[in-house]
Design an enzyme around this catalytic site. Structure first.
Site, short mmCIF file in Angstrom:
data_model
loop_
_atom_site.label_atom_id
_atom_site.label_comp_id
_atom_site.label_asym_id
_atom_site.label_seq_id
_atom_site.Cartn_x
_atom_site.Cartn_y
_atom_site.Cartn_z
N ASP A 65 0.67 -1.08 -0.36
CA ASP A 65 0.10 -0.36 0.22
C ASP A 65 0.63 1.56 -0.12
O ASP A 65 2.05 0.85 0.57
CB ASP A 65 -1.10 -0.14 1.38
CG ASP A 65 -2.15 -0.63 1.21
OD1 ASP A 65 -1.89 -2.19 0.34
OD2 ASP A 65 -2.73 -0.73 2.33
N ASP A 66 -0.17 2.23 -0.64
CA ASP A 66 0.55 3.92 -0.20
C ASP A 66 1.84 4.33 -0.76
O ASP A 66 2.30 5.40 -0.91
CB ASP A 66 1.51 4.26 0.72
CG ASP A 66 0.13 3.66 2.92
OD1 ASP A 66 -1.15 3.97 2.09
OD2 ASP A 66 0.33 4.19 3.56
N HIS A 70 -6.45 2.50 -3.59
CA HIS A 70 -6.38 2.97 -2.50
C HIS A 70 -6.14 4.47 -2.34
O HIS A 70 -6.18 4.97 -1.60
CB HIS A 70 -4.66 2.52 -2.35
CG HIS A 70 -4.38 2.65 -0.67
ND1 HIS A 70 -5.03 2.34 0.35
CD2 HIS A 70 -3.24 3.48 0.11
CE1 HIS A 70 -5.07 2.01 1.47
NE2 HIS A 70 -3.60 2.52 0.99
N HIS A 127 -5.51 9.51 0.90
CA HIS A 127 -5.83 9.10 2.36
C HIS A 127 -6.48 9.07 3.45
O HIS A 127 -6.01 9.39 4.93
CB HIS A 127 -4.01 8.40 2.83
CG HIS A 127 -3.55 7.54 3.05
ND1 HIS A 127 -4.63 6.33 4.33
CD2 HIS A 127 -3.39 6.51 2.52
CE1 HIS A 127 -4.07 5.51 4.60
NE2 HIS A 127 -3.10 4.94 3.11
N HIS A 182 4.08 -2.26 2.95
CA HIS A 182 4.06 -0.84 2.80
C HIS A 182 5.64 -1.23 1.97
O HIS A 182 6.24 -1.00 2.65
CB HIS A 182 3.94 0.03 3.72
CG HIS A 182 2.58 0.04 3.76
ND1 HIS A 182 2.41 -0.83 4.93
CD2 HIS A 182 0.86 1.12 4.50
CE1 HIS A 182 1.20 -0.80 5.70
NE2 HIS A 182 0.33 0.10 4.58
#
Ligand code: ZN
Length: 335
Positions: free
Chosen positions: A146-147, A196, A200, A287
Site C-alpha cells: 500500500d501507499d 488505494h 488517504h 508498504h
C-alpha cells in the site's frame, strides 16, 4: 496473447499425438460444432446414435458457457473394439488457463458409449505469461503493498522480479505523479494494480461524492498510464461500512496479516510477523515505500518458497480458492 497460448497448446497436443501415432488408425469421422461466432471445432463422429449423442451433449455443455477463450481438442487410442477418447478442454480466465480432460471409454461392439468416464478437473492452472504452473493443492498467499509508489518501490519490484513472483500494489493517488514509470513497470511485470484512493483520508468523514471522487481520480490517472483500470479497491486505513461498500463498484480488499512495517522499520521484525501467522490463503499487508519492507522480502520470499508457498495476486488467490467475488464485497483472506 491468444496466439501464444494457441501455439503452446497445439504443440503440446502434437507431442501427445506423436506418442500414440503408431497405436492408432483412423476409424472415426470428423464433424464440426460451432464454438462461437466464427470458430468451429472438430469432434469425432461414429455414426452410432448413442455414442454420438453422448459426445455432442458433452461438448455442447462447454460451448454454451460464455468463455473468453475456449480451446477443445481430442485424442484417441483404439484397441480392438474399445476406444479410449480423451477430450482436452482449455478455458481462459484472465491470464490463467484451466485444463480439464475427460476420458471416455467406448465399447464399439455394443454400440454404446459405455462410458467409464473420468474427468480430471482443474488439474492444471497454467499462467502462460510467467510460464508457471500453479498447483492448487499447494498453499498460496498474496503479498499486498500500500501507499506507493515512491523511490523505494523499484527495490521491491527488483526483488519480486528476481524471484519471478507476483504481488498486488494498492496505489495512492498523491504518489502517482512522478512515478508513472514505476507503475508502468509494475504492469509490465504482471503485478496486479489496485486503487488505494487519492489522498488517504478517513472515508467515514467524507460525503458520498467525495468518496467517489477519491476513487475516480486514481482510476483515471492509472488508466492514462497502463491503459486499464485498477481491478480492486483498498479503502484508506482499510475502513469500510455499509455506506462505503455501496459506493465502491469493485471488490474491497482488506488483509488478515498486518506486518506493521509502517511502525517497526525492521526487516527481521516484519519477517517474524509474517512467519508467525502465515497460512494458505492469506492476504498480507505491507508498504512498498519503506526500505525495511524491501529488505524483509529477501527473508520472507525464499523461506516461503522453500516451505512450498506460491505467490499470487489477490484476484488470482480468490479465483484459485473458488471465492465468488462481487462489487462492494469485502475480502480479507481466501479461505
Ligand atoms: Zn494506506
Amino acid at each position: 496473447m491468444k496466439k501464444n497460448i494457441f501455439l503452446l497448446l497445439t504443440s503440446t497436443l502434437f507431442i501427445l499425438m506423436l506418442m500414440y501415432f503408431y497405436e492408432r488408425r483412423e476409424i472415426i469421422l470428423n464433424k464440426e460444432i460451432l464454438l462461437n461466432e466464427n470458430t468451429y471445432i472438430e469432434y469425432p463422429y461414429f455414426n452410432k446414435k448413442e455414442i454420438d449423442n453422448y459426445i455432442t451433449t458433452y461438448l455442447n455443455s462447454y460451448t454454451k458457457k460464455q468463455n473468453d477463450y475456449l480451446f477443445i481438442d481430442y485424442d484417441y487410442i483404439n484397441e480392438s473394439n474399445r476406444l479410449n477418447l480423451i477430450f482436452y478442454i482449455y478455458e481462459e480466465n484472465g491470464i490463467l488457463v484451466k485444463e480439464t480432460s475427460k476420458n471416455i471409454n467406448i465399447n464399439l461392439e455394443e454400440d454404446k458409449a459405455k462410458i467409464n468416464t473420468s474427468i480430471s478437473k482443474k488439474k492444471k492452472e497454467y499462467d502462460y505469461i510467467q510460464n508457471k504452473m500453479i498447483d492448487i493443492n499447494k498453499p498460496m498467499i498474496a503479498l499486498t503493498f500500500d501507499d506507493g509508489p515512491n523511490h523505494n518501490t523499484s527495490k521491491v519490484l527488483n526483488i519480486l522480479e528476481k524471484y519471478n513472483i507476483k504481488a498486488t500494489f494498492f496505489i495512492l493517488g498523491t504518489n502517482i505523479k512522478g512515478n508513472e514509470k514505476t507503475i508502468k513497470r509494475m504492469d509490465n511485470l504482471n503485478m496486479e494494480i489496485g486503487n488505494h484512493m487519492f489522498s488517504h483520508k478517513l472515508l467515514t468523514k467524507l460525503k458520498n461524492e467525495e468518496i467517489k471522487n477519491e476513487i475516480k481520480k486514481v482510476d483515471d490517472s492509472i488508466f492514462n498510464i497502463i491503459n486499464h483500470y485498477p481491478t480492486l479497491v483498498r479503502p484508506s486505513y482499510g475502513t469500510y461500512n455499509k455506506r462505503i461498500k455501496s459506493l465502491i463498484d469493485r471488490p474491497i480488499i482488506i488483509w488478515n496479516i498486518d506486518t506493521l512495517d509502517w511502525k517497526y522499520h525492521s526487516s527481521k521484525n516484519i519477517y517474524k510477523r509474517v512467519m508467525k501467522d502465515v497460512s494458505d490463503g492469506d492476504i498480507i499487508l505491507m508498504h512498498d515505500i519503506y526500505s525495511a519492507t524491501a529488505n524483509s522480502l529477501e527473508l520472507i520470499i525464499p523461506k516461503l518458497l522453500k516451505d512450498g508457498y506460491q505467490f499470487t495476486t489477490v484476484s488470482e488467490l480468490l479465483y484459485y480458492k473458488n471465492i465468488k467475488i462481487e462489487k462492494g464485497g469485502v475480502y480479507s483472506r481466501a479461505r
